[in-house]
Design an enzyme around this catalytic site. Structure first.
Site, PDB file in Angstrom:
ATOM      1  N   CYS A  95       0.817  -1.228   0.000  1.00  0.00           N
ATOM      2  CA  CYS A  95       0.000   0.000   0.000  1.00  0.00           C
ATOM      3  C   CYS A  95       0.847   1.273   0.000  1.00  0.00           C
ATOM      4  O   CYS A  95       0.366   2.335  -0.385  1.00  0.00           O
ATOM      5  CB  CYS A  95      -0.949   0.007   1.188  1.00  0.00           C
ATOM      6  N   HIS A 126      -3.347   7.293   1.923  1.00  0.00           N
ATOM      7  CA  HIS A 126      -3.716   5.962   1.443  1.00  0.00           C
ATOM      8  C   HIS A 126      -5.084   5.630   2.036  1.00  0.00           C
ATOM      9  O   HIS A 126      -5.324   5.818   3.227  1.00  0.00           O
ATOM     10  CB  HIS A 126      -2.678   4.938   1.880  1.00  0.00           C
ATOM     11  N   ASN A 130     -10.097  -0.151  -0.461  1.00  0.00           N
ATOM     12  CA  ASN A 130      -8.639  -0.023  -0.381  1.00  0.00           C
ATOM     13  C   ASN A 130      -8.032  -0.579  -1.671  1.00  0.00           C
ATOM     14  O   ASN A 130      -8.078  -1.783  -1.902  1.00  0.00           O
ATOM     15  CB  ASN A 130      -8.141  -0.813   0.843  1.00  0.00           C
TER      16      ASN A 130
HETATM   17  N1  ACO Z   1     -18.899  -8.598   8.372  1.00  0.00           N
HETATM   18  C1  ACO Z   1     -19.480  -8.844   9.562  1.00  0.00           C
HETATM   19  N2  ACO Z   1     -18.770  -9.185  10.628  1.00  0.00           N
HETATM   20  C2  ACO Z   1     -17.444  -9.261  10.524  1.00  0.00           C
HETATM   21  C3  ACO Z   1     -16.775  -9.018   9.302  1.00  0.00           C
HETATM   22  C4  ACO Z   1     -17.562  -8.670   8.200  1.00  0.00           C
HETATM   23  N3  ACO Z   1     -17.026  -8.396   7.001  1.00  0.00           N
HETATM   24  N4  ACO Z   1     -15.455  -9.159   9.493  1.00  0.00           N
HETATM   25  C5  ACO Z   1     -15.268  -9.495  10.786  1.00  0.00           C
HETATM   26  N5  ACO Z   1     -16.462  -9.553  11.396  1.00  0.00           N
HETATM   27  C6  ACO Z   1     -16.747  -9.870  12.791  1.00  0.00           C
HETATM   28  C7  ACO Z   1     -15.631 -10.639  13.446  1.00  0.00           C
HETATM   29  O1  ACO Z   1     -15.742 -12.009  13.170  1.00  0.00           O
HETATM   30  C8  ACO Z   1     -15.841 -10.318  14.902  1.00  0.00           C
HETATM   31  O2  ACO Z   1     -16.868 -11.116  15.393  1.00  0.00           O
HETATM   32  P1  ACO Z   1     -16.740 -11.768  16.855  1.00  0.00           P
HETATM   33  O3  ACO Z   1     -16.696 -10.605  17.768  1.00  0.00           O
HETATM   34  O4  ACO Z   1     -17.974 -12.602  16.950  1.00  0.00           O
HETATM   35  O5  ACO Z   1     -15.459 -12.550  16.843  1.00  0.00           O
HETATM   36  C9  ACO Z   1     -16.370  -8.876  14.879  1.00  0.00           C
HETATM   37  O6  ACO Z   1     -16.840  -8.669  13.536  1.00  0.00           O
HETATM   38  C10 ACO Z   1     -15.319  -7.857  15.211  1.00  0.00           C
HETATM   39  O7  ACO Z   1     -14.156  -8.128  14.440  1.00  0.00           O
HETATM   40  P2  ACO Z   1     -12.854  -7.309  14.633  1.00  0.00           P
HETATM   41  O8  ACO Z   1     -11.770  -7.888  13.793  1.00  0.00           O
HETATM   42  O9  ACO Z   1     -12.580  -7.125  16.090  1.00  0.00           O
HETATM   43  O10 ACO Z   1     -13.318  -5.900  14.037  1.00  0.00           O
HETATM   44  P3  ACO Z   1     -12.566  -4.554  14.051  1.00  0.00           P
HETATM   45  O11 ACO Z   1     -13.349  -3.547  14.763  1.00  0.00           O
HETATM   46  O12 ACO Z   1     -11.114  -4.688  14.428  1.00  0.00           O
HETATM   47  O13 ACO Z   1     -12.605  -4.161  12.513  1.00  0.00           O
HETATM   48  C11 ACO Z   1     -11.203  -4.110  10.574  1.00  0.00           C
HETATM   49  C12 ACO Z   1     -11.969  -4.983  11.561  1.00  0.00           C
HETATM   50  C13 ACO Z   1     -12.186  -3.282   9.780  1.00  0.00           C
HETATM   51  C14 ACO Z   1     -10.410  -5.007   9.632  1.00  0.00           C
HETATM   52  C15 ACO Z   1     -10.245  -3.198  11.372  1.00  0.00           C
HETATM   53  O14 ACO Z   1      -9.473  -3.919  12.265  1.00  0.00           O
HETATM   54  C16 ACO Z   1      -9.351  -2.409  10.474  1.00  0.00           C
HETATM   55  O15 ACO Z   1      -9.785  -1.517   9.794  1.00  0.00           O
HETATM   56  N6  ACO Z   1      -8.031  -2.680  10.488  1.00  0.00           N
HETATM   57  C17 ACO Z   1      -7.120  -2.018   9.621  1.00  0.00           C
HETATM   58  C18 ACO Z   1      -6.859  -2.923   8.513  1.00  0.00           C
HETATM   59  C19 ACO Z   1      -6.721  -2.245   7.189  1.00  0.00           C
HETATM   60  O16 ACO Z   1      -7.299  -1.246   6.886  1.00  0.00           O
HETATM   61  N7  ACO Z   1      -5.904  -2.858   6.400  1.00  0.00           N
HETATM   62  C20 ACO Z   1      -5.705  -2.431   5.087  1.00  0.00           C
HETATM   63  C21 ACO Z   1      -4.413  -2.853   4.607  1.00  0.00           C
HETATM   64  S1  ACO Z   1      -3.168  -2.097   5.504  1.00  0.00           S
HETATM   65  C22 ACO Z   1      -3.224  -0.609   5.085  1.00  0.00           C
HETATM   66  O17 ACO Z   1      -3.577  -0.320   3.991  1.00  0.00           O
HETATM   67  C23 ACO Z   1      -2.834   0.369   6.110  1.00  0.00           C
END
Ligand code: ACO
Length: 323
Positions: A113, A250, A280
């Site tokens: 990224c 980004h 993304n």
């Molecule tokens: N739909 C519904 N539920 C979902 C989904 C989905 N697509 N994905 C995960 N869940 C559920 C999980 O299973 C979990 O359920 P549980 O509590 O029963 O176990 C619940 O939602 C919470 O999941 P978390 O992983 O704790 O959710 P979080 O609030 O951390 O959000 C996310 C996840 C959006 C990926 C977040 O961590 C994030 O934005 N991280 C940054 C990652 C990113 O942007 N990466 C891009 C590449 S790196 C970069 O470009 C910088």
């Protein structure tokens, strides 16, 4: 001194739009969850057979047109991508051939990224060293090809697309009033490999593999690293957050954009946001956002732009550019 001036910017998005409702038909998710956690409402997906090289070529042609230049004016092509058409040769050489360019250098950069910022910094240094005169720096990705479409924690976050800039060596006074790239800052910390990676490759599994991510950990590192590399750019130029007209981040996640802006006291209305419509797009996201804000007239000649990104590796970086 020589300044690398961005003289044109272009983009390309595949025709097919996939909404969150479409996504909910494939995996157990909902529009509400995706919007609340990421700010993403839809993403573009490349057509069957449409490659990263196709997207890159279209964005490059758009940038050349915007710059009022011909392919023959370019002597350096850098394609930032984590989803190349082939393991080798570089997608940049394919773009070069399609544009009918027969000389100069062409290579790919892999910083996921952060790839576009890495590419821009590389072009800037080549131009300042006098080795090339005009570079095409392209960020192009088809992440839809490396997603695990059964993993709802990752497949909802990414999209396909390409953005490109033409960078030209011009004389500058050496002050922050100059047009062009004023400073670039690159970082990497390879200890975090396992937090965001693809579980395949030619030398390990002999397969392409799928994207794997520890979302929470990535999120935590992103806000800290991005705030730090933005401050580094401001310190290097003696500029303050108030001097920035537009932040072009980004587009990983709306919550990362908001968190970083809050930490740096950057006005949210100065942040260019496309993640809601593009998802993304990895290395393509910064030039895609830049092209959109130039096209719609938000970015005006002389504006100070802050570009920043973080990605797998981890890698991260920033660039301050006067448009
Ligand atoms: N739909 C519904 N539920 C979902 C989904 C989905 N697509 N994905 C995960 N869940 C559920 C999980 O299973 C979990 O359920 P549980 O509590 O029963 O176990 C619940 O939602 C919470 O999941 P978390 O992983 O704790 O959710 P979080 O609030 O951390 O959000 C996310 C996840 C959006 C990926 C977040 O961590 C994030 O934005 N991280 C940054 C990652 C990113 O942007 N990466 C891009 C590449 S790196 C970069 O470009 C910088």
């Amino acid at each position: 001194m020589i300044r690398s001036v961005i003289v044109g910017c272009g983009s390309y998005l595949p025709e097919r739009v996939m909404t969150n409702a479409d996504m909910a038909e494939i995996v157990d998710t909902s529009d509400e969850w995706i919007v609340a956690r990421s700010g993403i409402r839809q993403r573009h997906i490349a057509a069957e057979g449409q490659t990263t090289g196709d997207l890159a070529e279209a964005a490059a042609r758009d940038a050349l047109k915007h710059a009022g230049l011909e392919p023959a004016d370019i002597d350096l092509i850098i394609v930032a991508t984590a989803t190349p058409d082939n393991t080798f040769p570089a997608t940049a050489t394919s773009v070069q051939a399609r544009l009918g360019i027969r000389d100069g250098a062409a290579f790919d950069i892999q910083a996921v990224c952060s790839g576009f910022i890495y590419g821009l910094a590389t072009a800037d240094n080549f131009l300042k060293a006098g080795q090339f005169k005009r570079a095409l720096v392209i960020g192009a990705e088809t992440f839809s090809r490396i997603l695990d479409w059964e993993d709802r924690t990752t497949c909802v976050l990414f999209g396909d697309g390409a953005g490109a800039v033409v960078v030209e060596a011009q004389e500058g006074a050496g002050t922050s009033d100059d047009r062009g790239i004023l400073t670039t800052h690159l970082h990497a910390d390879g200890r975090h490999h396992d937090l965001l990676y693809v579980d395949g490759g030619p030398s390990s599994t002999k397969t392409v593999g799928h994207l794997r991510m520890s979302g929470k950990e990535v999120f935590r590192h992103a806000v800290v690293n991005l705030a730090s590399v933005i401050n580094e750019a401001l310190e290097a130029t003696g500029l303050a957050a108030d001097d920035i007209d537009w932040v072009i981040p980004h587009q990983a996640n709306k919550r990362i954009l908001d968190g970083t802006a809050r930490k740096l006291k950057l006005a949210p209305e100065k942040v260019v946001v496309t993640v809601d419509r593009h998802g993304n797009t990895s290395a393509a996201s910064v030039p895609l956002a830049m092209a959109e804000a130039i096209r719609d007239g938000r970015i005006k000649r002389g504006d100070m732009l802050l570009l920043e990104a973080m990605g797998g590796g981890f890698t991260w970086g920033s660039a301050l550019v006067r448009w």
